[in-house]
Design a protein around this motif. Sequence first.
Motif, PDB file in Angstrom:
ATOM      1  N   ALA A 305      38.643 -31.272  21.132  1.00  0.00           N
ATOM      2  CA  ALA A 305      38.810 -29.785  20.848  1.00  0.00           C
ATOM      3  C   ALA A 305      39.266 -29.656  19.543  1.00  0.00           C
ATOM      4  O   ALA A 305      39.769 -30.485  18.767  1.00  0.00           O
ATOM      5  CB  ALA A 305      39.409 -29.081  21.924  1.00  0.00           C
ATOM      6  N   GLY A 306      39.226 -28.425  19.007  1.00  0.00           N
ATOM      7  CA  GLY A 306      39.836 -28.058  17.676  1.00  0.00           C
ATOM      8  C   GLY A 306      39.131 -28.446  16.566  1.00  0.00           C
ATOM      9  O   GLY A 306      38.103 -28.492  16.611  1.00  0.00           O
ATOM     10  N   ASP A 307      39.877 -28.373  15.370  1.00  0.00           N
ATOM     11  CA  ASP A 307      39.151 -28.841  14.015  1.00  0.00           C
ATOM     12  C   ASP A 307      38.153 -29.886  13.984  1.00  0.00           C
ATOM     13  O   ASP A 307      37.353 -30.025  13.115  1.00  0.00           O
ATOM     14  CB  ASP A 307      40.012 -28.845  13.011  1.00  0.00           C
ATOM     15  N   ASN A 308      38.441 -31.129  14.898  1.00  0.00           N
ATOM     16  CA  ASN A 308      37.575 -32.293  14.683  1.00  0.00           C
ATOM     17  C   ASN A 308      36.515 -32.371  15.927  1.00  0.00           C
ATOM     18  O   ASN A 308      35.856 -33.177  15.901  1.00  0.00           O
ATOM     19  CB  ASN A 308      38.567 -33.393  15.264  1.00  0.00           C
ATOM     20  N   ALA A 309      36.300 -31.033  16.578  1.00  0.00           N
ATOM     21  CA  ALA A 309      35.186 -31.103  17.642  1.00  0.00           C
ATOM     22  C   ALA A 309      34.310 -30.166  17.282  1.00  0.00           C
ATOM     23  O   ALA A 309      34.356 -29.115  16.542  1.00  0.00           O
ATOM     24  CB  ALA A 309      36.101 -30.940  18.793  1.00  0.00           C
ATOM     25  N   GLN A 310      32.897 -30.331  17.542  1.00  0.00           N
ATOM     26  CA  GLN A 310      31.928 -29.499  17.526  1.00  0.00           C
ATOM     27  C   GLN A 310      31.415 -28.824  18.727  1.00  0.00           C
ATOM     28  O   GLN A 310      30.764 -29.503  19.650  1.00  0.00           O
ATOM     29  CB  GLN A 310      30.769 -30.283  16.934  1.00  0.00           C
ATOM     30  N   VAL A 311      32.011 -27.609  18.986  1.00  0.00           N
ATOM     31  CA  VAL A 311      32.083 -26.739  20.358  1.00  0.00           C
ATOM     32  C   VAL A 311      31.354 -26.107  20.535  1.00  0.00           C
ATOM     33  O   VAL A 311      31.245 -24.984  19.850  1.00  0.00           O
ATOM     34  CB  VAL A 311      33.633 -26.474  20.649  1.00  0.00           C
ATOM     35  N   PRO A 312      30.188 -26.021  21.350  1.00  0.00           N
ATOM     36  CA  PRO A 312      29.415 -24.874  21.411  1.00  0.00           C
ATOM     37  C   PRO A 312      29.977 -23.455  21.683  1.00  0.00           C
ATOM     38  O   PRO A 312      30.797 -23.358  22.337  1.00  0.00           O
ATOM     39  CB  PRO A 312      28.400 -25.174  22.752  1.00  0.00           C
ATOM     40  N   ASP A 313      29.426 -22.427  20.771  1.00  0.00           N
ATOM     41  CA  ASP A 313      29.985 -20.949  20.911  1.00  0.00           C
ATOM     42  C   ASP A 313      29.037 -20.359  21.989  1.00  0.00           C
ATOM     43  O   ASP A 313      28.045 -19.881  21.696  1.00  0.00           O
ATOM     44  CB  ASP A 313      30.051 -20.543  19.697  1.00  0.00           C
ATOM     45  N   LEU A 314      29.671 -20.180  23.449  1.00  0.00           N
ATOM     46  CA  LEU A 314      28.718 -19.692  24.307  1.00  0.00           C
ATOM     47  C   LEU A 314      28.607 -18.161  24.277  1.00  0.00           C
ATOM     48  O   LEU A 314      27.159 -17.555  24.420  1.00  0.00           O
ATOM     49  CB  LEU A 314      29.381 -19.965  25.670  1.00  0.00           C
ATOM     50  N   ASP A 318      24.973 -16.649  23.721  1.00  0.00           N
ATOM     51  CA  ASP A 318      24.393 -15.617  24.648  1.00  0.00           C
ATOM     52  C   ASP A 318      23.726 -14.299  23.950  1.00  0.00           C
ATOM     53  O   ASP A 318      22.978 -13.637  24.402  1.00  0.00           O
ATOM     54  CB  ASP A 318      25.357 -15.160  25.616  1.00  0.00           C
ATOM     55  N   ALA A 319      24.286 -14.084  22.634  1.00  0.00           N
ATOM     56  CA  ALA A 319      23.815 -13.177  21.851  1.00  0.00           C
ATOM     57  C   ALA A 319      22.602 -13.293  21.115  1.00  0.00           C
ATOM     58  O   ALA A 319      22.079 -12.914  20.353  1.00  0.00           O
ATOM     59  CB  ALA A 319      24.998 -12.950  20.759  1.00  0.00           C
ATOM     60  N   GLY A 320      22.199 -14.979  21.449  1.00  0.00           N
ATOM     61  CA  GLY A 320      20.744 -15.142  20.801  1.00  0.00           C
ATOM     62  C   GLY A 320      20.805 -16.273  19.749  1.00  0.00           C
ATOM     63  O   GLY A 320      19.674 -16.671  19.243  1.00  0.00           O
ATOM     64  N   ASN A 321      22.039 -16.599  19.042  1.00  0.00           N
ATOM     65  CA  ASN A 321      22.231 -17.558  18.250  1.00  0.00           C
ATOM     66  C   ASN A 321      22.263 -18.859  18.909  1.00  0.00           C
ATOM     67  O   ASN A 321      23.350 -19.351  19.345  1.00  0.00           O
ATOM     68  CB  ASN A 321      23.322 -17.524  17.292  1.00  0.00           C
ATOM     69  N   GLU A 322      21.219 -19.678  18.976  1.00  0.00           N
ATOM     70  CA  GLU A 322      21.278 -20.844  19.706  1.00  0.00           C
ATOM     71  C   GLU A 322      22.053 -22.087  18.812  1.00  0.00           C
ATOM     72  O   GLU A 322      22.213 -23.181  19.406  1.00  0.00           O
ATOM     73  CB  GLU A 322      19.608 -21.553  19.843  1.00  0.00           C
ATOM     74  N   ASN A 323      22.221 -21.960  17.657  1.00  0.00           N
ATOM     75  CA  ASN A 323      23.190 -22.653  16.814  1.00  0.00           C
ATOM     76  C   ASN A 323      24.628 -22.259  16.728  1.00  0.00           C
ATOM     77  O   ASN A 323      25.088 -22.763  15.739  1.00  0.00           O
ATOM     78  CB  ASN A 323      22.335 -23.120  15.774  1.00  0.00           C
ATOM     79  N   ALA A 324      25.075 -21.548  17.616  1.00  0.00           N
ATOM     80  CA  ALA A 324      26.527 -21.114  17.441  1.00  0.00           C
ATOM     81  C   ALA A 324      27.426 -22.218  17.663  1.00  0.00           C
ATOM     82  O   ALA A 324      27.305 -22.543  18.821  1.00  0.00           O
ATOM     83  CB  ALA A 324      26.853 -19.801  18.096  1.00  0.00           C
ATOM     84  N   TRP A 325      28.428 -22.442  16.753  1.00  0.00           N
ATOM     85  CA  TRP A 325      29.553 -23.425  17.101  1.00  0.00           C
ATOM     86  C   TRP A 325      30.656 -22.708  16.820  1.00  0.00           C
ATOM     87  O   TRP A 325      31.125 -21.671  15.995  1.00  0.00           O
ATOM     88  CB  TRP A 325      29.267 -24.448  16.204  1.00  0.00           C
ATOM     89  N   CYS A 326      31.992 -23.064  17.732  1.00  0.00           N
ATOM     90  CA  CYS A 326      33.123 -22.240  17.447  1.00  0.00           C
ATOM     91  C   CYS A 326      33.669 -22.664  15.971  1.00  0.00           C
ATOM     92  O   CYS A 326      33.786 -23.927  15.570  1.00  0.00           O
ATOM     93  CB  CYS A 326      34.050 -22.857  18.481  1.00  0.00           C
ATOM     94  N   PRO A 327      34.200 -21.818  15.240  1.00  0.00           N
ATOM     95  CA  PRO A 327      34.803 -22.074  13.975  1.00  0.00           C
ATOM     96  C   PRO A 327      36.302 -22.675  13.995  1.00  0.00           C
ATOM     97  O   PRO A 327      36.801 -22.591  15.088  1.00  0.00           O
ATOM     98  CB  PRO A 327      34.805 -20.667  13.330  1.00  0.00           C
ATOM     99  N   GLU A 355      34.091 -24.339  31.807  1.00  0.00           N
ATOM    100  CA  GLU A 355      33.219 -24.132  30.261  1.00  0.00           C
ATOM    101  C   GLU A 355      34.200 -23.335  29.407  1.00  0.00           C
ATOM    102  O   GLU A 355      35.067 -22.289  29.961  1.00  0.00           O
ATOM    103  CB  GLU A 355      32.006 -23.530  30.399  1.00  0.00           C
ATOM    104  N   TYR A 356      34.370 -23.580  28.131  1.00  0.00           N
ATOM    105  CA  TYR A 356      34.908 -22.606  27.240  1.00  0.00           C
ATOM    106  C   TYR A 356      34.214 -21.826  26.786  1.00  0.00           C
ATOM    107  O   TYR A 356      33.134 -21.845  26.330  1.00  0.00           O
ATOM    108  CB  TYR A 356      35.645 -23.809  26.146  1.00  0.00           C
ATOM    109  N   ARG A 357      34.741 -20.587  26.838  1.00  0.00           N
ATOM    110  CA  ARG A 357      34.043 -19.442  26.380  1.00  0.00           C
ATOM    111  C   ARG A 357      35.224 -18.334  25.667  1.00  0.00           C
ATOM    112  O   ARG A 357      36.189 -17.811  26.532  1.00  0.00           O
ATOM    113  CB  ARG A 357      33.340 -18.649  27.542  1.00  0.00           C
ATOM    114  N   HIS A 358      34.770 -17.953  24.661  1.00  0.00           N
ATOM    115  CA  HIS A 358      35.787 -17.101  24.024  1.00  0.00           C
ATOM    116  C   HIS A 358      35.219 -15.940  23.042  1.00  0.00           C
ATOM    117  O   HIS A 358      34.283 -16.880  22.113  1.00  0.00           O
ATOM    118  CB  HIS A 358      36.910 -17.767  23.287  1.00  0.00           C
TER     119      HIS A 358
END
Length: 460
Positions: A305-314, A318-327, A355-358
């Motif tokens: 997790a954190g800055d070294n991880a590529q975490v999907p932004d659920l 859900d809003a339609g951006n299939e390539n959303a990742w957590c900044p 699952e992580y969702r925020h």
Amino acid sequence: MSTTERPRILVVGGGYVGLYAARRILKKMRYGEATVTVVDPRSYMTYQPFLPEAAAGSISPRHVVVPLRRVLPKAEVLTGRVTTIDQDRKVAVVSPLVGESYELPFDYLVVALGAVSRTFPIPGLAENGIGMKGVEEAIGLRNHVLEQLDKADSTNDEAVRRRALTFVFVGGGFAGAETIGEVEDMARDAAKYYNNVRREDMRFILVDAADKILPEVGPELGKWGLEHLQKRGVEVYLSTSMESCVDGHVVLKNGLEVDSDTIVWTAGVKPNPALARFGLPLGPRGHVDTEATLQVKGSDYIWAAGDNAQVPDLVGRDAGNENAWCPPNAQHALRQAKVLGDNVISGMRGFPQGEYRHANKGAVAGLGLHKGVAMIALGKRVKLKLKGRLAWYMHRGYHGLAVPTWNRKIRVFADWTLAMFLKREVVSLGAVENPREEFYEAAAPVSAAVRESRPKAKAS
């Protein structure tokens, strides 16, 4: 290091994610259920959003770091680096500060190495650049800037003076804008105590390859932040970059050339390059590829997790951006660490993963004393936009409550409270970087004299 028959949860990295994940695991864990081991080259965690204020002297540098052994008394804290990981054998190789490397077996692994400064092959950058990723760099920058004022006040050489009073900052994101805002504020205050230095003599330059600054707070507040810095005399050059800075001679792509002894690099971050030696699946930019549960893809015993991880932004997906990742920011790191800690416990006990969702709560930035911008999300479509003093209060309030442990919260708020009644400290302690130099100069001649006075052995 202790040996144990219990399962070992190895946390690689003691930054924001590593600290909070370890705390969460220790809190949820039953007595004797597992051993938590945290490995990091430093014995403390740095709260990076406070580095600009530490560089400006608004907060004591010791109050922006959290000692790992004090906060994690039930964990095993090792000061060193994990150099490689053998996933087949579940063994990590640890390189301590001193001594030989050794193998450390583990059952569960948390990868929280964070990020390092993202740099480019610019001639002179490695030799002359100053980063802003650690508290040591913040202290060094503060001492360095004040030393430049000392130098300019004491010389008759106009070229030396002009070079000392030119400050170049590369990168207009949070780190760059906040740092130049805080340092300019400090230099403006400090100039009051110098006979031969005025704010008008100083030249602050901010450079960014993008066409705007502070993109995290949106175009409207970013434009206000830009205009605010310009009103304070900061030269801002957008859509350009630094081509070289050999021997402090800065050359920008737009043709501008200046000589400067202060070149601060805050042009983004990249995942820790040590990840490449861990044999983990990596994304296109070097991040560990994870599921929404923060489990590393293809593994049921490794989390990241954190800055070294590529975490999907659920939420974004859900809003339609299939390539959303957590900044990569503290807002996500804190919340990911808690979910990660819960999932490690669940995985150890054989329960399902969460699952992580925020949803993004907004962003705040300080641009010096009583100056800032803030964008607060009040709902899916409603965003509160603040600027100036009120935004600065939001910035301090949010980060003052977010810094780990009540010990550090109280100390930070105490620093801010005292600053309301006492003037800012503008003393440079540059000698702390070479504390033995004066003693060496005193002792070396004596030692040399003793050697000369000894009778020389006769040749046989």
